[in-house]
Every structure is written in structure tokens, then in C-alpha cells.
Scaffold this active site. Structure first.
Site, PDB file in Angstrom:
ATOM      1  CB  ALA A   1      -0.933  -0.005   1.213  1.00 32.83           C
ATOM      2  N   GLY A   2       1.918   1.229  -0.840  1.00 32.75           N
ATOM      3  CA  GLY A   2       2.747   2.423  -1.016  1.00 32.75           C
ATOM      4  C   GLY A   2       2.125   3.297  -2.101  1.00 32.75           C
TER       5      GLY A   2
ATOM      6  CB  VAL B   1       2.282 -11.439   0.259  1.00 27.85           C
ATOM      7  CG1 VAL B   1       2.322 -12.530  -0.801  1.00 27.85           C
ATOM      8  CG2 VAL B   1       1.035 -10.577   0.111  1.00 27.85           C
TER       9      VAL B   1
ATOM     10  N   GLY C   1       8.004  -1.784  -3.761  1.00 31.06           N
ATOM     11  CA  GLY C   1       9.117  -0.834  -3.744  1.00 31.06           C
ATOM     12  C   GLY C   1      10.011  -0.988  -4.961  1.00 31.06           C
ATOM     13  NE  ARG C   2      11.126   2.361  -9.691  1.00 32.01           N
ATOM     14  CZ  ARG C   2      10.976   1.691 -10.835  1.00 32.01           C
ATOM     15  NH1 ARG C   2       9.933   0.901 -11.021  1.00 32.01           N
ATOM     16  NH2 ARG C   2      11.864   1.808 -11.807  1.00 32.01           N
TER      17      ARG C   2
ATOM     18  CG  ASP D   1      14.566   6.482  -8.895  1.00 27.97           C
ATOM     19  OD1 ASP D   1      14.380   7.599  -8.382  1.00 27.97           O
ATOM     20  OD2 ASP D   1      13.652   5.781  -9.386  1.00 27.97           O
TER      21      ASP D   1
ATOM     22  CB  ALA E   1      10.377  12.221 -11.885  1.00 34.93           C
TER      23      ALA E   1
ATOM     24  CG  HIS F   1     -13.454  33.810  -3.653  1.00 32.82           C
ATOM     25  ND1 HIS F   1     -13.633  32.747  -2.788  1.00 32.82           N
ATOM     26  CD2 HIS F   1     -14.689  34.176  -4.087  1.00 32.82           C
ATOM     27  CE1 HIS F   1     -14.936  32.488  -2.701  1.00 32.82           C
ATOM     28  NE2 HIS F   1     -15.593  33.332  -3.480  1.00 32.82           N
TER      29      HIS F   1
HETATM   30  P1  FAD Z   1      15.093   6.278 -14.505  1.00 30.38           P
HETATM   31  O1  FAD Z   1      13.908   7.072 -14.887  1.00 30.38           O
HETATM   32  O2  FAD Z   1      14.869   4.887 -14.020  1.00 30.38           O
HETATM   33  O3  FAD Z   1      16.055   6.293 -15.755  1.00 30.38           O
HETATM   34  C1  FAD Z   1      17.240   5.589 -15.777  1.00 30.38           C
HETATM   35  C2  FAD Z   1      17.599   5.317 -17.209  1.00 30.38           C
HETATM   36  O4  FAD Z   1      18.915   4.819 -17.265  1.00 30.38           O
HETATM   37  C3  FAD Z   1      16.710   4.264 -17.861  1.00 30.38           C
HETATM   38  O5  FAD Z   1      16.190   4.779 -19.048  1.00 30.38           O
HETATM   39  C4  FAD Z   1      17.668   3.106 -18.130  1.00 30.38           C
HETATM   40  O6  FAD Z   1      17.363   2.400 -19.321  1.00 30.38           O
HETATM   41  C5  FAD Z   1      18.975   3.836 -18.258  1.00 30.38           C
HETATM   42  N1  FAD Z   1      20.158   3.006 -18.002  1.00 30.38           N
HETATM   43  C6  FAD Z   1      20.422   2.252 -16.905  1.00 30.38           C
HETATM   44  N2  FAD Z   1      21.613   1.668 -17.018  1.00 30.38           N
HETATM   45  C7  FAD Z   1      22.113   2.058 -18.215  1.00 30.38           C
HETATM   46  C8  FAD Z   1      23.303   1.784 -18.903  1.00 30.38           C
HETATM   47  N3  FAD Z   1      24.232   0.993 -18.385  1.00 30.38           N
HETATM   48  N4  FAD Z   1      23.486   2.334 -20.115  1.00 30.38           N
HETATM   49  C9  FAD Z   1      22.546   3.142 -20.671  1.00 30.38           C
HETATM   50  N5  FAD Z   1      21.400   3.443 -20.053  1.00 30.38           N
HETATM   51  C10 FAD Z   1      21.195   2.908 -18.849  1.00 30.38           C
HETATM   52  N6  FAD Z   1       8.038   9.838  -9.554  1.00 30.38           N
HETATM   53  C11 FAD Z   1       7.494  11.067  -9.395  1.00 30.38           C
HETATM   54  O7  FAD Z   1       8.211  12.012  -9.057  1.00 30.38           O
HETATM   55  N7  FAD Z   1       6.154  11.286  -9.609  1.00 30.38           N
HETATM   56  C12 FAD Z   1       5.318  10.282  -9.976  1.00 30.38           C
HETATM   57  O8  FAD Z   1       4.132  10.512 -10.165  1.00 30.38           O
HETATM   58  C13 FAD Z   1       5.866   8.989 -10.160  1.00 30.38           C
HETATM   59  N8  FAD Z   1       5.072   7.964 -10.535  1.00 30.38           N
HETATM   60  C14 FAD Z   1       5.630   6.739 -10.765  1.00 30.38           C
HETATM   61  C15 FAD Z   1       4.788   5.697 -11.184  1.00 30.38           C
HETATM   62  C16 FAD Z   1       5.316   4.449 -11.428  1.00 30.38           C
HETATM   63  C17 FAD Z   1       4.404   3.346 -11.897  1.00 30.38           C
HETATM   64  C18 FAD Z   1       6.720   4.226 -11.273  1.00 30.38           C
HETATM   65  C19 FAD Z   1       7.313   2.893 -11.570  1.00 30.38           C
HETATM   66  C20 FAD Z   1       7.548   5.246 -10.849  1.00 30.38           C
HETATM   67  C21 FAD Z   1       7.017   6.515 -10.586  1.00 30.38           C
HETATM   68  N9  FAD Z   1       7.811   7.578 -10.148  1.00 30.38           N
HETATM   69  C22 FAD Z   1       7.256   8.807  -9.937  1.00 30.38           C
HETATM   70  C23 FAD Z   1       9.262   7.413  -9.896  1.00 30.38           C
HETATM   71  C24 FAD Z   1      10.071   7.986 -11.062  1.00 30.38           C
HETATM   72  O9  FAD Z   1       9.711   7.333 -12.251  1.00 30.38           O
HETATM   73  C25 FAD Z   1      11.560   7.810 -10.778  1.00 30.38           C
HETATM   74  O10 FAD Z   1      11.870   8.383  -9.529  1.00 30.38           O
HETATM   75  C26 FAD Z   1      12.385   8.482 -11.858  1.00 30.38           C
HETATM   76  O11 FAD Z   1      12.122   7.937 -13.129  1.00 30.38           O
HETATM   77  C27 FAD Z   1      13.881   8.347 -11.536  1.00 30.38           C
HETATM   78  O12 FAD Z   1      14.619   8.967 -12.530  1.00 30.38           O
HETATM   79  P2  FAD Z   1      16.107   8.489 -12.884  1.00 30.38           P
HETATM   80  O13 FAD Z   1      16.545   9.365 -14.000  1.00 30.38           O
HETATM   81  O14 FAD Z   1      16.913   8.437 -11.663  1.00 30.38           O
HETATM   82  O15 FAD Z   1      15.957   6.978 -13.367  1.00 30.38           O
HETATM   83  P1  AMP Z   2       6.760   1.675  -1.445  1.00 33.72           P
HETATM   84  O1  AMP Z   2       8.144   1.327  -0.977  1.00 33.72           O
HETATM   85  O2  AMP Z   2       6.249   3.006  -0.968  1.00 33.72           O
HETATM   86  O3  AMP Z   2       6.575   1.472  -2.913  1.00 33.72           O
HETATM   87  O4  AMP Z   2       5.784   0.628  -0.739  1.00 33.72           O
HETATM   88  C1  AMP Z   2       5.944  -0.756  -0.822  1.00 33.72           C
HETATM   89  C2  AMP Z   2       5.108  -1.395   0.279  1.00 33.72           C
HETATM   90  O5  AMP Z   2       5.102  -2.819   0.107  1.00 33.72           O
HETATM   91  C3  AMP Z   2       5.636  -1.122   1.684  1.00 33.72           C
HETATM   92  O6  AMP Z   2       4.633  -0.469   2.412  1.00 33.72           O
HETATM   93  C4  AMP Z   2       5.936  -2.521   2.231  1.00 33.72           C
HETATM   94  O7  AMP Z   2       5.605  -2.638   3.602  1.00 33.72           O
HETATM   95  C5  AMP Z   2       5.029  -3.418   1.393  1.00 33.72           C
HETATM   96  N1  AMP Z   2       5.484  -4.831   1.338  1.00 33.72           N
HETATM   97  C6  AMP Z   2       6.740  -5.285   1.091  1.00 33.72           C
HETATM   98  N2  AMP Z   2       6.786  -6.653   1.114  1.00 33.72           N
HETATM   99  C7  AMP Z   2       5.509  -7.081   1.389  1.00 33.72           C
HETATM  100  C8  AMP Z   2       4.878  -8.367   1.550  1.00 33.72           C
HETATM  101  N3  AMP Z   2       5.566  -9.523   1.432  1.00 33.72           N
HETATM  102  N4  AMP Z   2       3.551  -8.412   1.815  1.00 33.72           N
HETATM  103  C9  AMP Z   2       2.828  -7.267   1.907  1.00 33.72           C
HETATM  104  N5  AMP Z   2       3.363  -6.032   1.785  1.00 33.72           N
HETATM  105  C10 AMP Z   2       4.680  -5.921   1.522  1.00 33.72           C
END
Ligand code: FAD
Ligand code: AMP
Length: 479
Positions: free
Chosen positions: A189-190, A245, A278-279, A319, A327, A451
Site C-alpha cells: 500500500a505504497g 504475503v 518498492g523499487r 533513483d 522524478a 477566490h
Molecule cells: P530512470 O527514470 O529509471 O532512468 C534511468 C535510465 O537509465 C533508464 O532509461 C535506463 O534504461 C537507463 N540506463 C540504466 N543503465 C544504463 C546503462 N548501463 N546504459 C545506458 N542506459 C542505462 N516519480 C514522481 O516524481 N512522480 C510520480 O508521479 C511517479 N510515478 C511513478 C509511477 C510508477 C508506476 C513508477 C514505476 C515510478 C514513478 N515515479 C514517480 C518514480 C520515477 O519514475 C523515478 O523516480 C524516476 O524515473 C527516476 O529517474 P532516474 O533518472 O533516476 O531513473
Molecule cells: P513503497 O516502498 O512506498 O513502494 O511501498 C511498498 C510497500 O510494500 C511497503 O509499504 C511494504 O511494507 C510493502 N510490502 C513489502 N513486502 C511485502 C509483503 N511480502 N507483503 C505485503 N506487503 C509488503
């Protein structure tokens, strides 16, 4: 040896592409390496954010919210519609078009700014050397005075629920369903779990969210988290807290998920399961062994406050380094590092990074929660204002939620802003600016707000900090 650059950026997500554009704008000869293969089989820029993250998820959230409005809210406004139906395939196609336009747009921005886009997989092989393996498998080594690693992150997978082709999926798979599954399980529930769960719940899925922790959105101010939980429950999201889980079994076209909660071992059957736990930083193959670029125990590239790694001239952002996986945080780091490389002074205020959850209503916050401030021993005063008392919210059919301001009791300085309500993600910029400029609650209270706007709730919350709200009865005694 091929071309020599001032800066080579590895990764063209919002961290990397922004860093590359800024560096080029600063007059530095810049290249950006990317390996992401888009839906059309070609390398695309934009990273997670544009391809499978922020933007595509928002496209589905917006479409599914409009569907709910058309189905349930329009009639009350006098708008008569027939039987409202969602064409899921069309919704996904629209999302794909947006992604295509935006990723193509980055290529255009690279061209306009003189950034050399290099297709392939980049690897730091020396303090000033990047090897790129092209799509044809051929390796080329480029020289660069400075290297910025912006390799991003990937979804965490957990052993109890290994991904399958189409039943157990991660967030990327959940952006591609061709119809709303009847029974949908979401693990976690993140932020991402709640957003994707909301999309498919609105489109008709029975959604169960299994969350291991006992508390809901522990990083959010407690009052805002409590109201959000109530609102999401009312929308039909069944959020089970304290449900860890432990296993899964795919049987035909369904999956049986095993979890433990306070009552012991449980199981539920779903048609699809989204794993949103999570990521994790992605650094696989990005750094050659023995260079001395340190990773921390969680796999993030170790950097200082200005994103310098342990090797001079090599930076890491976004990230793949510490801090929130957002982002805009990645982009701000990209700008900071490009400016530093160009010889300017630059720093980032990590205390003023806004967070948004794009559910309906949206949840947005910046700075300290009331609980965090108190835990730090700060005496606080708090002002809140419910959207139920806002004329604009009534007109918008969006009276759920509240705005809350946490201020230092002694100095009146704004410490945090917390909002659950329609457009909270837009309104929170006011809190970011208040924190950046060290504003007091009184500064906001003395500001003239247009307003009728949803933002007037922020104004009233600021007034309420000292018991002077106009459009509600104040709880506190006025001085
Ligand atoms: P990334 O966007 O992951 O980009 C990294 C890039 O590096 C990728 O294109 C990858 O292919 C490339 N790469 C990696 N290794 C190599 C290599 N060796 N050679 C060449 N290229 C390479 N964040 C928000 O702020 N707002 C949101 O609403 C939001 N919604 C999200 C929804 C979802 C479903 C997900 C999954 C994420 C969301 N995020 C959101 C998080 C956001 O997408 C990330 O924080 C952001 O993309 C991170 O940017 P970055 O440039 O660090 O990495
Ligand atoms: P976020 O890191 O915000 O994307 O949230 C991920 C969520 O997944 C966290 O709140 C964790 O507690 C939850 N989570 C991780 N592993 C499990 C699991 N095995 N079962 C249920 N929830 C989980």
C-alpha cells in the site's frame, strides 16, 4: 578511441536527460547514453518516468477518474449521459501515444541543445572513460572529463510472488491490462500500489491491497493518512494492513495468494496480482570492477550531498542514489551536478522535496509532519481547513479532504504542509515555496489568494494556525 566529451551521462531518465540538457546549456560538450528499448523496438529516452512510471500512470489515473465522474457525478450536475462504458484498449493506446510524444520530445530537446544521444549500454570503465556497447554488440570507448551515472531503479521482486507473463505482474505490467480484472490483488500500500489499485478499482475490479505494515502511509501526516484511508475505503479499495504475503500459486488463469495477518494464515484468489513492494537502485553492469566507486549496503551508489561519488569527476544522481525515488528529485540533482561541473556553486534543499500520491483526491506533502516535528522536540502549532467548507470545492464536487499547516510555535516558521484534496499536487507548490523562502504561517495568512480556488483552503489553514480562520469556527483562542 572515439569522441571526447566534457560530460557523459549514463541513463536518459528525468535525472540523466535533464543533467545532459543543463550541461549542454552551460556550454559543455555533452553526450547521454541510453539503452531502453521502447514499444516500437527502438531506443527511447525518458527512462522509467516517461516510459512506465509517472506519465503513463497519470494518463490512466486521469482517464479512469473521468470515467468515474461521467458514471457517477455528471448526473448530479445536470449532465445526462447514456450508459457510460470504458474502452480499456483505447485508454491504453492513448497512454502509449502520450509516451511516444514525450520520449520523442526528449530526442528533439537533445538536438535543440546540442546533446549527443548515444544508443547502447554504458559502463564506466575508468575515471574518465565510458564504454558503450551498441545494439549491434560493438563496444566503443569514449573519453569524458566528467561522468554522471543516472541509471535509475527497477521494481523489487519478492520470492513469494515470482512474476509470470500475465497473471503476477509488476507496475509495468499493470499499465498494460487490456481489461479490468474481476479480482485484483495488489501487494504493497505504497504510492504506486495505491495509484494502480485506484485505476483498476475505478474501472470495475474488486481490489484488495495487502500491506505488511500495521500502519497506513506512515510517512504521511497522521491526520491526512487517516482521512485518505477512509476515502479510499469508501471508493471500494479493500486495504488489509498487517497482511504479509508469504506465497502464491498460479492455477490456470488465477493466482492463490497466501498471507499472514493477526488472525494467522490466510489466502485469497485473484485474476491478476500486482507486486508493488518498492523499487531498488539499478547499477548492474554500469560500473567496472575495481574503480573504487562505493555502493552502500542497499546497493545505492554512495554520494555526498552534491552527488559526488568516491571517484573525482564521477557523479551519480536520481533513483540510483540515496533520497526519495522521485522524478523531480532526480532532475534537481541533474541540474545541480551540471552546474557544479560547469564551475558554478550549486546545492539542493533535500528538506523541501514535495511528494504526491495521485489518487482521488490527491495526497501531497512537503516538510515535516506534525509527528516528525514533535519527535524532533519542536513545539508546533497547527492549522487545518476542510475542503467541505470551501465554496470552490463544492462547485467542483470535491469537498473531501483538508489542508494542514505545521508551524514552529515559537518562530511561526512553516515546517510542513499536508493536503488531501482535489489538485493537492498542484497546491503543494505553495508549501515548497514557503519552505524554500523560510516563510512564516503569518506570511501565508497575509497573502491575497484568488477566490474561488481550492488554494484558499491553504490560506485558511495558515489563518487557522493562530485561530483566525474566517470560513470556519476556530478551535483555538485568538490572541
Ligand atoms: P530512470 O527514470 O529509471 O532512468 C534511468 C535510465 O537509465 C533508464 O532509461 C535506463 O534504461 C537507463 N540506463 C540504466 N543503465 C544504463 C546503462 N548501463 N546504459 C545506458 N542506459 C542505462 N516519480 C514522481 O516524481 N512522480 C510520480 O508521479 C511517479 N510515478 C511513478 C509511477 C510508477 C508506476 C513508477 C514505476 C515510478 C514513478 N515515479 C514517480 C518514480 C520515477 O519514475 C523515478 O523516480 C524516476 O524515473 C527516476 O529517474 P532516474 O533518472 O533516476 O531513473
Ligand atoms: P513503497 O516502498 O512506498 O513502494 O511501498 C511498498 C510497500 O510494500 C511497503 O509499504 C511494504 O511494507 C510493502 N510490502 C513489502 N513486502 C511485502 C509483503 N511480502 N507483503 C505485503 N506487503 C509488503
Amino acid at each position: 578511441m572515439a569522441d571526447k566529451f566534457d560530460v557523459i551521462v549514463i541513463g536518459a531518465g528525468p535525472g540523466g536527460y535533464v543533467a545532459a540538457i543543463r550541461a549542454a546549456q552551460m556550454g559543455l560538450k555533452t553526450a547521454c547514453v541510453e539503452k531502453w528499448i521502447g514499444k516500437e523496438g527502438k531506443v527511447v529516452f525518458g527512462g522509467t518516468c516517461l516510459n512506465v512510471g509517472c506519465i503513463p500512470s497519470k494518463a490512466l489515473l486521469e482517464a479512469s477518474h473521468k470515467f468515474i465522474e461521467a458514471k457517477h457525478d455528471f448526473a448530479g450536475m445536470g449532465i445526462q449521459t447514456g450508459d457510460v462504458q470504458m474502452d480499456v484498449k483505447k485508454m491504453i493506446a492513448r497512454k502509449d501515444t502520450i509516451v511516444k510524444n514525450l520520449t520523442g520530445g526528449i530526442a528533439g530537446l537533445f538536438k535543440a541543445n546540442g546533446v549527443t544521444g548515444i544508443e547502447g549500454t554504458g559502463k564506466v570503465v575508468g575515471a574518465k572513460k565510458v564504454e558503450v556497447t551498441g545494439l549491434d554488440g560493438k563496444a566503443t570507448t569514449y573519453e569524458a572529463e566528467n561522468i554522471i551515472i543516472a541509471a535509475g531503479s527497477v521494481p523489487v521482486e519478492i520470492p513469494p510472488t515470482p512474476l509470470t507473463d500475465d497473471i503476477i505482474v509488476d507496475s509495468t505490467g499493470a499499465l498494460e491490462f487490456t481489461e479490468a480484472p474481476k479480482r485484483l490483488g495488489v501487494i504493497g500500500a505504497g504510492v504506486i500500489g495505491l495509484e494502480l489499485g485506484s485505476v483498476w478499482n475505478r474501472l470495475g475490479s474488486e481490489v484488495t491491497v495487502l500491506e505488511a505494515m500495521d500502519s497506513f502511509l506512515p510517512m504521511v501526516d497522521a491526520a491526512i493518512a487517516k482521512e485518505t484511508q477512509k476515502l479510499l475505503k469508501k471508493q471500494g479499495l479493500d486495504i488489509k494492513l498487517g497482511a504479509r504475503v508469504t506465497g502464491s500459486e498460479v492455477k490456470g488463469q488465477e493466482v492463490i495468494v497466501k498471507y499472514t495477518d493477526g488472525d494467522g494464515d490466510q489466502e485469497m484468489t485473484f485474476d491478476k496480482l500486482i507486486v508493488c513492494v518498492g523499487r531498488k537502485p539499478y547499477t548492474k553492469g554500469v560500473i567496472a570492477d575495481g574503480l573504487g566507486i562505493d555502493l552502500d549496503e542497499r546497493g545505492f551508489i554512495h554520494v555526498d550531498d552534491q552527488c559526488r561519488t568516491s571517484v573525482p569527476g564521477v557523479y551519480a544522481i536520481g533513483d540510483c542514489v540515496r533520497g526519495p525515488m522521485l522524478a523531480h528529485k532526480a532532475s534537481e540533482e541533474g541540474v545541480m551536478v551540471a552546474d557544479i561541473i560547469a564551475g558554478h556553486k550549486a546545492e539542493m534543499n533535500y528538506d523541501a522535496i514535495p511528494n504526491v500520491i495521485y489518487t482521488f483526491p490527491e495526497v501531497a506533502w512537503v516538510g515535516l509532519t506534525e509527528q516528525e516535528a514533535k519527535a524532533k522536540g519542536i513545539e508546533v502549532k497547527v492549522g487545518s481547513f476542510p475542503f467541505a467548507a470551501s465554496g470552490r470545492a463544492m462547485a467542483n464536487n470535491a469537498t473531501e479532504g483538508q489542508a494542514k499547516i505545521v508551524a514552529d510555535a515559537e518562530t511561526d516558521r512553516v515546517l510542513g504542509m499536508h493536503i488531501v484534496g482535489q489538485h493537492a499536487g498542484e497546491m503543494i507548490a505553495q508549501g515548497v515555496i514557503a519552505l524554500e523562502f523560510g516563510s512564516s504561517a503569518e506570511d501565508l495568512a497575509l497573502t491575497c489568494y484568488a477566490h474561488p480556488t481550492m488554494s484558499e483552503a491553504v490560506h485558511e489553514a495558515a489563518l487557522a494556525v493562530d485561530g483566525h480562520a474566517i470560513h470556519m469556527a476556530n478551535r483555538k483562542k485568538r490572541k
